[in-house]
Every structure is written in structure tokens, then in C-alpha cells.
Design a protein around this motif. Structure first.
Motif, PDB file in Angstrom:
ATOM      1  N   SER A  10      48.373  11.949   9.142  1.00 45.30           N
ATOM      2  CA  SER A  10      47.404  10.839  10.143  1.00 45.30           C
ATOM      3  C   SER A  10      46.293  11.836  11.619  1.00 45.30           C
ATOM      4  O   SER A  10      47.041  12.799  12.134  1.00 45.30           O
ATOM      5  CB  SER A  10      47.872  10.075  11.591  1.00 45.30           C
ATOM      6  OG  SER A  10      47.557   9.934  12.642  1.00 45.30           O
ATOM      7  N   PRO A  12      44.629  11.342  14.766  1.00 46.74           N
ATOM      8  CA  PRO A  12      44.036  11.064  15.265  1.00 46.74           C
ATOM      9  C   PRO A  12      42.920  11.263  15.972  1.00 46.74           C
ATOM     10  O   PRO A  12      42.577  12.256  16.148  1.00 46.74           O
ATOM     11  CB  PRO A  12      45.180  10.786  16.325  1.00 46.74           C
ATOM     12  CG  PRO A  12      46.340  11.259  15.616  1.00 46.74           C
ATOM     13  CD  PRO A  12      46.100  12.683  14.391  1.00 46.74           C
ATOM     14  N   LEU A  13      42.404   9.393  16.783  1.00 42.51           N
ATOM     15  CA  LEU A  13      40.437  10.256  17.126  1.00 42.51           C
ATOM     16  C   LEU A  13      41.116  10.284  18.640  1.00 42.51           C
ATOM     17  O   LEU A  13      42.237  10.196  19.499  1.00 42.51           O
ATOM     18  CB  LEU A  13      39.909   8.426  17.307  1.00 42.51           C
ATOM     19  CG  LEU A  13      39.703   8.074  15.682  1.00 42.51           C
ATOM     20  CD1 LEU A  13      40.143   6.786  15.654  1.00 42.51           C
ATOM     21  CD2 LEU A  13      38.385   8.933  15.731  1.00 42.51           C
ATOM     22  N   HIS A  30      46.866   5.139  21.168  1.00 41.61           N
ATOM     23  CA  HIS A  30      46.415   5.338  19.373  1.00 41.61           C
ATOM     24  C   HIS A  30      47.420   6.415  19.233  1.00 41.61           C
ATOM     25  O   HIS A  30      48.213   5.878  17.957  1.00 41.61           O
ATOM     26  CB  HIS A  30      45.118   5.863  19.702  1.00 41.61           C
ATOM     27  CG  HIS A  30      44.482   6.607  18.428  1.00 41.61           C
ATOM     28  ND1 HIS A  30      44.807   5.861  17.331  1.00 41.61           N
ATOM     29  CD2 HIS A  30      44.088   7.721  17.857  1.00 41.61           C
ATOM     30  CE1 HIS A  30      44.281   6.334  16.310  1.00 41.61           C
ATOM     31  NE2 HIS A  30      43.335   7.812  16.289  1.00 41.61           N
ATOM     32  N   GLN A  34      49.615   5.434  15.798  1.00 40.57           N
ATOM     33  CA  GLN A  34      50.394   6.431  14.143  1.00 40.57           C
ATOM     34  C   GLN A  34      50.937   6.923  13.909  1.00 40.57           C
ATOM     35  O   GLN A  34      51.754   6.763  12.921  1.00 40.57           O
ATOM     36  CB  GLN A  34      48.786   7.571  14.212  1.00 40.57           C
ATOM     37  CG  GLN A  34      47.431   7.094  14.412  1.00 40.57           C
ATOM     38  CD  GLN A  34      46.736   6.577  13.294  1.00 40.57           C
ATOM     39  OE1 GLN A  34      46.951   7.491  12.749  1.00 40.57           O
ATOM     40  NE2 GLN A  34      46.506   5.317  13.464  1.00 40.57           N
ATOM     41  N   THR A  48      38.725  15.231  12.681  1.00 37.00           N
ATOM     42  CA  THR A  48      38.373  13.770  13.659  1.00 37.00           C
ATOM     43  C   THR A  48      38.855  13.492  14.832  1.00 37.00           C
ATOM     44  O   THR A  48      38.151  12.259  15.731  1.00 37.00           O
ATOM     45  CB  THR A  48      39.418  12.424  12.811  1.00 37.00           C
ATOM     46  OG1 THR A  48      39.710  12.682  11.248  1.00 37.00           O
ATOM     47  CG2 THR A  48      39.281  11.038  12.491  1.00 37.00           C
ATOM     48  N   ALA A 214      41.748   9.082   7.091  1.00 37.43           N
ATOM     49  CA  ALA A 214      41.418   8.138   8.477  1.00 37.43           C
ATOM     50  C   ALA A 214      41.220   7.442   8.725  1.00 37.43           C
ATOM     51  O   ALA A 214      40.793   6.314   9.602  1.00 37.43           O
ATOM     52  CB  ALA A 214      39.263   8.898   8.487  1.00 37.43           C
ATOM     53  N   CYS A 217      43.487   5.542  10.550  1.00 40.56           N
ATOM     54  CA  CYS A 217      43.172   5.364  12.385  1.00 40.56           C
ATOM     55  C   CYS A 217      42.890   4.268  12.134  1.00 40.56           C
ATOM     56  O   CYS A 217      42.749   3.327  13.765  1.00 40.56           O
ATOM     57  CB  CYS A 217      42.357   6.305  12.373  1.00 40.56           C
ATOM     58  SG  CYS A 217      42.225   7.780  12.527  1.00 40.56           S
ATOM     59  N   LYS A 265      35.746   5.773  15.088  1.00 39.28           N
ATOM     60  CA  LYS A 265      35.945   5.304  15.922  1.00 39.28           C
ATOM     61  C   LYS A 265      35.455   3.750  15.566  1.00 39.28           C
ATOM     62  O   LYS A 265      36.185   2.970  16.715  1.00 39.28           O
ATOM     63  CB  LYS A 265      35.393   5.974  16.328  1.00 39.28           C
ATOM     64  CG  LYS A 265      36.142   7.161  17.360  1.00 39.28           C
ATOM     65  CD  LYS A 265      35.457   8.064  18.564  1.00 39.28           C
ATOM     66  CE  LYS A 265      35.895   8.729  19.432  1.00 39.28           C
ATOM     67  NZ  LYS A 265      35.725   9.703  20.524  1.00 39.28           N
ATOM     68  N   ALA A 268      38.788   1.668  14.521  1.00 38.34           N
ATOM     69  CA  ALA A 268      39.472   1.673  15.773  1.00 38.34           C
ATOM     70  C   ALA A 268      38.940   0.913  16.776  1.00 38.34           C
ATOM     71  O   ALA A 268      39.497  -0.329  17.093  1.00 38.34           O
ATOM     72  CB  ALA A 268      39.901   3.208  16.187  1.00 38.34           C
TER      73      ALA A 268
END
Length: 309
Positions: A10, A12-13, A30, A34, A48, A214, A217, A265, A268
Motif C-alpha cells: 500500500s 497511501p495518499l 486513510h 489501508q 503517491t 495505487a 487507495c 486522490k 479516494a
């Protein structure tokens, strides 16, 4: 690195508020989601996660928050990059924030030889005694001799490939595995291409089964179903999800430079997470592209549901 030879990873953003602050509450939510999706490791504040857009103070809080939220559930790696002194500062900050390892991004702008890249890796790795994954892409390109030389840097544990040259990657893997170095068998290789699922089978065939996702996410159900299908040799599910979701997603992603982050994004946000905008020079996905993404996600889920029926 995770022990699995075919791990799902993973990345994460990093959410931002409307007034351009890191939204730590949204980030914590978030990260927790994840972790619950079941990857083998988290890689925060990387590509990312908009590493290049973060200040050092923001970076420290992002990494510390991820470490706190993840707890002992899985390892947390943090991005570090830029020029050699800057990369060392970020590596030291990651160590102090409790990260379990580093993803060393390419050096800023400057191109060099593969041997020069190894020297850069060694220079940065000395700043923090953390397991380090070297990200090969752009101006950071290894050759077989350089890959073997990385075995001599004790904290370097893996190479992540973002170039997509399967033949060249096979040469690196073969050189390391046949080197007779004591660490050769345990050294890791990761597929880090954008939408790595599209190349997962090709990389798996050369011994690179782990990859970053990605899609995890914003559509963890699709990402984990695809990973499970690859691991179990479920070719039907793999083909269906590639045709109905991953290829359309990649086609949309390629419409605008920087959509590797901005479109993720947007996904998400569609999933209900507070993500805020991307930071410049990236540009946010247009309303039309967000609508197209929503349709692609729906198509992927419908295909997954038909396949499971």
C-alpha cells in the motif's frame, strides 16, 4: 521487507485541507482503512503520497501518524529523496518518527552512472540504520553490477522498479540471485510501475511477485480481489478485471501528466475520504474525468460481482 515473495503493498495518499495544511485526521483514517485492506506493508510519503510536496516538518508528522495508526499490525516504510544531504535529513527524520524502513527515491535532477547511484544510496543509507528499498526509475537506473553492489550496503533490502523494462529487470534479478552473496536469496524485488497490476503477470514470471497498488487507495475490494486471483492462478478473474477496470483506468490515467496521483486522490474522494486537492505542480482531475473514473470503478465492481456469481 515483508517475507512474502508476492506481497501486495500500500502507498497511501497524503490529504490536504482547503487551506493547504496536511489533514492528519483524514490521513489517520486513510491509513487505518489501508491496514484493514490487508497489504503486507505501508509506504507513506512516497510518490503517491506527494513526498516532493511536503516540508520536513509535515513529513515528520505524516510518518509519525502512520506509525502510530499502524501500530504493530504491519511495517511502515517512508519515502526519502532529493539531493544527497536532503535525502539524509529525511531518512534521519523517518528514523526518529519510528519508521520501519525507507523507500529511497531518485536523486533530484542529477543523472549519473549506475556506480554513482550506488554511492548515493550508500551515502543516504548511512544517515539512518533502517532497511532501505531503492527505487529505480527516471534518472536512477541500475545495471547488473550495480544491483550486485547494493548487496554490499547492509541496510539495502530490495529494489523497486518503476521503469517497466522487463528484460533489464530480469538481468538485475539474475545477477543478484546468482551472485553467491549471503544475502542474494533474501534480497527483494518489487514491481512499482503505475497501475502495476497491468504488468503483474510479466513481472511474476521473472521472479518479481510483489507489487505496489495505487488502486488499493480507493477501491481495495478490486485491488485485493485481483491480487488474490494472481496468487491463486485465477486467470479468468485476472483477465476480466484487466479488461473491465485496469486498462480503462490506465487509459484515463495517461490522459494527463500527474494523474498517477491526482486520479487516485479523486478515487479516494469518490470512496468518501477527505483528500483535498493535490499540491502544485500537479493538477486535480477534471469533473469530466472524475465522472469517467466513477463509471470505470462501477464497471470493475460489476465485473467482479459477475465473476464471483
Amino acid at each position: 521487507m515483508p517475507a512474502e515473495a508476492d506481497a501486495l503493498l500500500s502507498f497511501p495518499l497524503t490529504p490536504f485541507t482547503a487551506d493547504d495544511e496536511v489533514d492528519l485526521d483524514a490521513f489517520a483514517e486513510h491509513v487505518d482503512e489501508q491496514v484493514l485492506a490487508g497489504p503486507a506493508a505501508l509506504f507513506v510519503a512516497c510518490g503517491t503520497g506527494e513526498f516532493s510536496a511536503l516540508s520536513l516538518d509535515e513529513y515528520r508528522t505524516v510518518v509519525a501518524t502512520a506509525v502510530r495508526v499502524a501500530g504493530d499490525r504491519l511495517p511502515v516504510y517512508a519515502g526519502a529523496g532529493g539531493g544527497p544531504r536532503v535525502a539524509r535529513e529525511f531518512a534521519a527524520a523517518a528514523h526518529d518518527a519510528g519508521a520501519d524502513g525507507l523507500l529511497l527515491l531518485p536523486p533530484y535532477l542529477v543523472a549519473s552512472t549506475p556506480a554513482g547511484l550506488v554511492s548515493h544510496v550508500r551515502y543516504v543509507a548511512e544517515a539512518a540504520a533502517l532497511p532501505t528499498v531503492v527505487y529505480q526509475r527516471a534518472n536512477a537506473v541500475l545495471d547488473p553490477d550495480a544491483a550486485v553492489a547494493l548487496l554490499g550496503v547492509p541496510t539495502v533490502v530490495a529494489v523497486k522498479d518503476g521503469r517497466g523494462d522487463v528484460d533489464a529487470m530480469l538481468r538485475l534479478v539474475t545477477a543478484v540471485r546468482s551472485s553467491r552473496d549471503p544475502r542474494a536469496a533474501e534480497f527483494g524485488f518489487l514491481n512499482g510501475l503505475p497501475t502495476a497490476e497491468l504488468s503483474a503477470l510479466a513481472y511474476r514470471a521473472i521472479g518479481v511477485g510483489s507489487y505496489s497498488s495505487a488502486v488499493l487507495c480507493f477501491a481495495p475490494d478490486i485491488a485485493t480481489a485481483f491480487h488474490r486471483a494472481v496468487r491463486e492462478g485465477d486467470d479468468v478473474t485476472v483477465r476480466v478485471l484487466i479488461a473491465e477496470f485496469y486498462l480503462p483506468f490506465a487509459t484515463l490515467r495517461d490522459r494527463v501528466p500527474g494523474y498517477q496521483v491526482a486520479l487516485v486522490k479523486a478515487g479516494a474522494r469518490l470512496a468518501g475520504l477527505r483528500m483535498g486537492p493535490v499540491r502544485p505542480p500537479l493538477v486535480d482531475a477534471t469533473p469530466a474525468h472524475v465522472e469517467a473514473l466513477e463509471e470505470i470503478i462501477a464497471s470493475g465492481r460489476a465485473a467482479l460481482k459477475r465473476d464471483e456469481a
